[in-house]
Design a protein around this motif. Structure first.
Motif, mmCIF file in Angstrom:
data_model
loop_
_atom_site.group_PDB
_atom_site.id
_atom_site.type_symbol
_atom_site.label_atom_id
_atom_site.label_comp_id
_atom_site.label_asym_id
_atom_site.label_seq_id
_atom_site.Cartn_x
_atom_site.Cartn_y
_atom_site.Cartn_z
ATOM 1 N N PRO A 110 0.803 -1.237 0.000
ATOM 2 C CA PRO A 110 0.000 0.000 0.000
ATOM 3 C C PRO A 110 0.834 1.284 0.000
ATOM 4 O O PRO A 110 0.334 2.339 -0.381
ATOM 5 N N ARG A 111 2.102 1.206 0.395
ATOM 6 C CA ARG A 111 2.938 2.412 0.431
ATOM 7 C C ARG A 111 3.754 2.583 -0.851
ATOM 8 O O ARG A 111 4.488 3.560 -1.001
ATOM 9 N N ALA A 112 3.636 1.656 -1.758
ATOM 10 C CA ALA A 112 4.393 1.751 -3.009
ATOM 11 C C ALA A 112 3.842 2.869 -3.889
ATOM 12 O O ALA A 112 2.670 3.249 -3.787
ATOM 13 N N LYS A 113 4.681 3.374 -4.758
ATOM 14 C CA LYS A 113 4.284 4.407 -5.713
ATOM 15 C C LYS A 113 4.417 3.841 -7.122
ATOM 16 O O LYS A 113 5.471 3.339 -7.491
ATOM 17 N N LEU A 114 3.348 3.953 -7.886
ATOM 18 C CA LEU A 114 3.350 3.439 -9.258
ATOM 19 C C LEU A 114 3.105 4.579 -10.236
ATOM 20 O O LEU A 114 2.239 5.422 -10.022
ATOM 21 N N ASP A 115 3.860 4.567 -11.297
ATOM 22 C CA ASP A 115 3.694 5.546 -12.384
ATOM 23 C C ASP A 115 3.376 4.758 -13.642
ATOM 24 O O ASP A 115 4.213 4.011 -14.143
ATOM 25 N N LEU A 116 2.139 4.890 -14.148
ATOM 26 C CA LEU A 116 1.714 4.174 -15.345
ATOM 27 C C LEU A 116 1.710 5.125 -16.531
ATOM 28 O O LEU A 116 1.041 6.150 -16.514
ATOM 29 N N GLN A 117 2.460 4.778 -17.567
ATOM 30 C CA GLN A 117 2.496 5.562 -18.797
ATOM 31 C C GLN A 117 1.925 4.720 -19.927
ATOM 32 O O GLN A 117 2.374 3.594 -20.156
ATOM 33 N N VAL A 118 0.928 5.257 -20.619
ATOM 34 C CA VAL A 118 0.255 4.534 -21.700
ATOM 35 C C VAL A 118 0.672 5.137 -23.043
ATOM 36 O O VAL A 118 0.546 6.336 -23.260
#
Length: 292
Positions: free
Chosen positions: A118-126
């Motif tokens: 839950p503390r992770a950071k995700l960056d999604l690029q499409v």
């Protein structure tokens, strides 16, 4: 140790931007400090990592050779820093996904990942397949999820999911009266397709090899939803992943067409730079993808 991690950060930033000012800005440094760090790094080992072309710095052969190892070393350092700061093994991930995967599959994977971390950071690029591949080569992404085939010596391509493209049209289109479409039917139709460079277009072109020069392509669009709307309005027929069409088929707003003698099956892939350090987060993401 003759070099610092900060010097490596400057080296990699300059390699990315080809410009000392933009590199310094990205690292929140002054231009003079960044120039000094790069100059000291080269002087300490009596090497030159860049060719000076006017105000631009272009990475040379030695710089290109050292860049993947510097990237991997910094990635390990960031992972260690994150572990010590957050007391957990999984941190930030930069994920690239092609349109169909990003819009229809990636959100579920992200939800599962964040459920565990839950503390992770995700960056999604499409973006499309070619753009994702370019960002992976340039170390701008940690991992890619793509629909098209990728060929690059620095990239590892891992088979992931089986998929299939579906030719489809509006419910009142004349072609719905045919039990199957012949090559003649395909050539007489107007097509609404994904753009060149996308994995979907790559698979479509492969499936319809031999017909491509004579196809009547009315529109090329970047987004599946735009294609679906154009087809629903009767502008032509389309071809997209069944993943993107399932709901529309269930609702009856679009209908599938059967094409004789053409193979629309394809593979989805996970892609990672061979030289990138595989953190615990990357390894867990790959595991979740394979469990999906």
């Amino acid at each position: 140790m003759k070099y610092s991690l900060r010097q490596l950060e400057v080296f990699l930033a300059v390699a990315h931007f080809d410009n000392i000012s933009r590199a310094a800005e990205s690292l929140s440094m002054s231009q003079s400090a960044a120039s000094g760090a790069l100059r000291d790094l080269e002087a300490q080992f009596d090497i030159q990592l860049f060719d000076r072309v006017g105000k631009r710095l272009k990475i040379n052969e030695l710089g290109r050779l050292l860049r993947p190892r510097a990237e991997a070393l910094l990635e390990r350092a960031r992972s260690l820093e994150q572990d010590m700061a957050q007391h957990e093994a999984v941190g930030q991930l930069k994920i690239g996904a092609t349109m169909t995967i990003g819009n229809y599959l990636a959100v579920g994977l992200i939800a599962r990942y964040l459920d565990e971390q839950p503390r992770a950071k995700l960056d999604l690029q499409v973006a499309n397949t070619s753009a994702i591949a370019a960002r992976l080569v340039n170390f701008d992404l940690d991992i890619g999820l793509v629909e098209g085939e990728v060929q690059h010596p620095d990239l590892e391509v891992i088979p992931w999911l089986n998929d299939r493209l579906e030719v489809f049209c509006a419910p009142d289109h004349p072609l719905t009266q045919k039990p199957q479409l012949s090559d003649t039917d395909l050539l007489s139709a107007r097509w609404i397709l994904r753009e060149q460079g996308s994995g979907t277009r790559q698979a479509f072109d492969w499936a319809l090899h031999g017909l491509l020069p004579n196809l009547n392509v009315l529109l090329e669009l970047e987004h599946a939803e735009g294609i679906k709307q154009a087809v629903a309005q009767g502008l032509g027929i389309g071809c997209l992943s069944r993943i993107a069409l399932q709901e529309s088929f269930e609702l009856g707003t679009l209908v599938p067409l059967w094409v004789a003698g053409r193979d629309f099956s394809r593979q989805l892939y996970l892609v990672i730079n061979k030289h990138k350090y595989r953190s615990a987060g990357i390894e867990r993401w790959i595991e979740l993808c394979h469990q999906a």
